[in-house]
Design a protein around this motif. Structure first.
Motif, PDB file in Angstrom:
ATOM      1  N   THR A  34      61.024  41.624 -34.119  1.00 43.86           N
ATOM      2  CA  THR A  34      59.918  42.517 -33.780  1.00 43.86           C
ATOM      3  C   THR A  34      59.640  42.641 -32.291  1.00 43.86           C
ATOM      4  OG1 THR A  34      58.326  40.730 -34.103  1.00 43.86           O
ATOM      5  CG2 THR A  34      58.761  42.171 -35.985  1.00 43.86           C
ATOM      6  N   VAL A  35      59.890  41.619 -31.522  1.00 45.21           N
ATOM      7  CA  VAL A  35      59.574  41.658 -30.092  1.00 45.21           C
ATOM      8  C   VAL A  35      60.781  42.209 -29.342  1.00 45.21           C
ATOM      9  CG1 VAL A  35      58.934  40.276 -28.092  1.00 45.21           C
ATOM     10  CG2 VAL A  35      57.982  39.727 -30.321  1.00 45.21           C
ATOM     11  N   GLN A  36      60.499  43.123 -28.413  1.00 46.89           N
ATOM     12  CA  GLN A  36      61.595  43.785 -27.718  1.00 46.89           C
ATOM     13  C   GLN A  36      62.362  42.836 -26.795  1.00 46.89           C
ATOM     14  OE1 GLN A  36      60.370  47.210 -25.506  1.00 46.89           O
ATOM     15  NE2 GLN A  36      62.409  48.088 -25.576  1.00 46.89           N
TER      16      GLN A  36
END
Length: 104
Positions: A34-36
């Motif tokens: 989910t985290v870039q």
């Protein structure tokens, strides 16, 4: 039909350890997906939690070529190492208890 196994003295701590490893592994995978640009401190915590096998997997992982490394696979290997350690510890204690009860 087989009887269920008793947990023994190390059963509850082994289950708690396995649950903690699973929770940290799921958290790490969710962050990776989910985290870039993740800074994966939970992966480092998972490596320390699964020491010594986690550390060994981490060291071997650094030797692989960069195109073969996938952080999700690393997290899954660390979770597997933690579960293996919990299972091994419970089996060793079970064997020692069984051996000591047979000698009495």
């Amino acid at each position: 039909m087989r009887k269920p196994h008793k947990l023994g003295p190390l059963g509850c701590p082994a289950l708690a350890y396995s649950g903690l490893v699973l929770a940290l592994g799921i958290y790490s995978i969710v962050i990776l997906l989910t985290v870039q640009d993740p800074i994966l401190l939970s992966g480092v915590a998972l490596m320390y939690l699964t020491f010594p096998l986690g550390w060994l997997i981490w060291q071997i992982w650094d030797l692989l070529p960069i195109d073969m490394t996938n952080p999700i696979v690393l997290v899954l290997l660390l979770v597997g190492a933690g579960w293996f350690q919990a299972w091994t510890a419970s089996r060793i204690v079970w064997y020692l208890e069984r051996r000591s009860s047979e000698s009495d």
